[in-house]
Write a protein that holds these residues in place. Structure first.
Motif, mmCIF file in Angstrom:
data_model
loop_
_atom_site.group_PDB
_atom_site.id
_atom_site.type_symbol
_atom_site.label_atom_id
_atom_site.label_comp_id
_atom_site.label_asym_id
_atom_site.label_seq_id
_atom_site.Cartn_x
_atom_site.Cartn_y
_atom_site.Cartn_z
ATOM 1 N N ARG A 22 0.844 -1.041 0.030
ATOM 2 C CA ARG A 22 -0.267 0.493 -0.249
ATOM 3 C C ARG A 22 0.757 1.397 -0.130
ATOM 4 N N MET A 23 2.020 1.491 0.583
ATOM 5 C CA MET A 23 2.974 2.522 0.487
ATOM 6 C C MET A 23 3.035 2.763 -0.996
ATOM 7 N N VAL A 24 4.237 1.352 -1.877
ATOM 8 C CA VAL A 24 4.750 1.906 -2.945
ATOM 9 C C VAL A 24 3.030 2.087 -3.795
ATOM 10 N N ALA A 26 0.466 3.993 -3.123
ATOM 11 C CA ALA A 26 0.263 5.046 -2.289
ATOM 12 C C ALA A 26 1.541 6.680 -2.794
ATOM 13 N N ALA A 27 2.655 6.184 -3.203
ATOM 14 C CA ALA A 27 4.090 6.892 -3.863
ATOM 15 C C ALA A 27 3.910 6.425 -5.281
ATOM 16 N N PHE A 28 3.717 6.016 -5.732
ATOM 17 C CA PHE A 28 3.191 5.667 -6.965
ATOM 18 C C PHE A 28 2.578 6.648 -7.920
ATOM 19 N N ALA A 29 1.063 7.049 -6.908
ATOM 20 C CA ALA A 29 -0.420 7.980 -7.112
ATOM 21 C C ALA A 29 0.865 9.353 -7.059
ATOM 22 N N THR A 68 0.519 -4.381 -10.778
ATOM 23 C CA THR A 68 0.799 -3.322 -11.906
ATOM 24 C C THR A 68 0.326 -1.934 -10.633
ATOM 25 N N GLY A 69 0.805 -1.273 -11.409
ATOM 26 C CA GLY A 69 0.516 0.393 -11.261
ATOM 27 C C GLY A 69 0.817 1.487 -12.651
#
Ligand SMILES: Nc1ncnc2c1ncn2[C@@H]1O[C@H](COP(=O)(O)OP(=O)(O)O)[C@@H](O)[C@H]1O
Ligand SMILES: [Mg+2]
Length: 142
Positions: A22-24, A26-29, A68-69
């Motif tokens: 969830r941190m990844v 959030a950081a991506f967004a 995948t984001g």
């Protein structure tokens, strides 16, 4: 919709990876400058989807979770969370609020939470083959 950015990662279904995933995301967004609430919505939805892989897809074993984001044109975040686990027999039923195969410990609200915090949630699954959850959220104009 045109893809402006993308990442993929594979993580084992260990419970510590729920917070990591969830941190990844959030950081991506963050590239879209979301509000605190939008970030929190994404984290909550990712948390539910990853938890489902950990508890339901791979019960009593560790398997891979494929994430995948994507940032799509129009300020849309698209998140795909896939497992190669147990699969879901009846997706429509599984997505009903309060439906759970997890017994007393589970509330059966994971999919309902994903639907309420994201703009769209699509689930496809094959018994014994795995499950894919695709969620999208449009980030407001700033
Ligand atoms: N990735 C998955 N693999 C296998 N089964 C799943 C998966 N995700 C959800 N399910 C099934 O869908 C049901 C409902 O999920 P959810 O709404 O998150 O509620 P809960 O996790 O509290 O049971 C689960 O109890 C489980 O049977
Ligand atoms: Mg759940």
């Amino acid at each position: 919709m045109k893809e402006l950015n993308k990442f993929t990662m594979t993580i084992p279904s260990r419970s510590a990876n729920e917070a990591f995933a969830r941190m990844v995301l959030a950081a991506f967004a963050v590239a879209l400058d979301p509000t605190v609430e939008e970030i929190s919505d994404i984290k909550t939805a990712v948390s539910e989807a990853v938890t489902n892989c950990i508890v339901h897809a791979y019960p009593n074993t560790i398997g891979n979770i494929y994430i995948t984001g994507e940032i799509l044109e129009g300020r849309v975040v698209k998140i795909k969370i896939r497992d190669r686990g147990r699969g879901i027999e009846n997706v429509e039923q599984a997505m009903e609020p309060l439906f759970t195969t997890g017994g007393e410990e589970r509330a059966g609200l994971g999919f309902a939470v994903m639907q309420s915090f994201m703009d769209s949630v699509k689930v496809s699954s094959r018994l014994g083959r795995g499950t894919t959850v695709i969620m999208k959220k449009k980030i407001s104009e700033r």
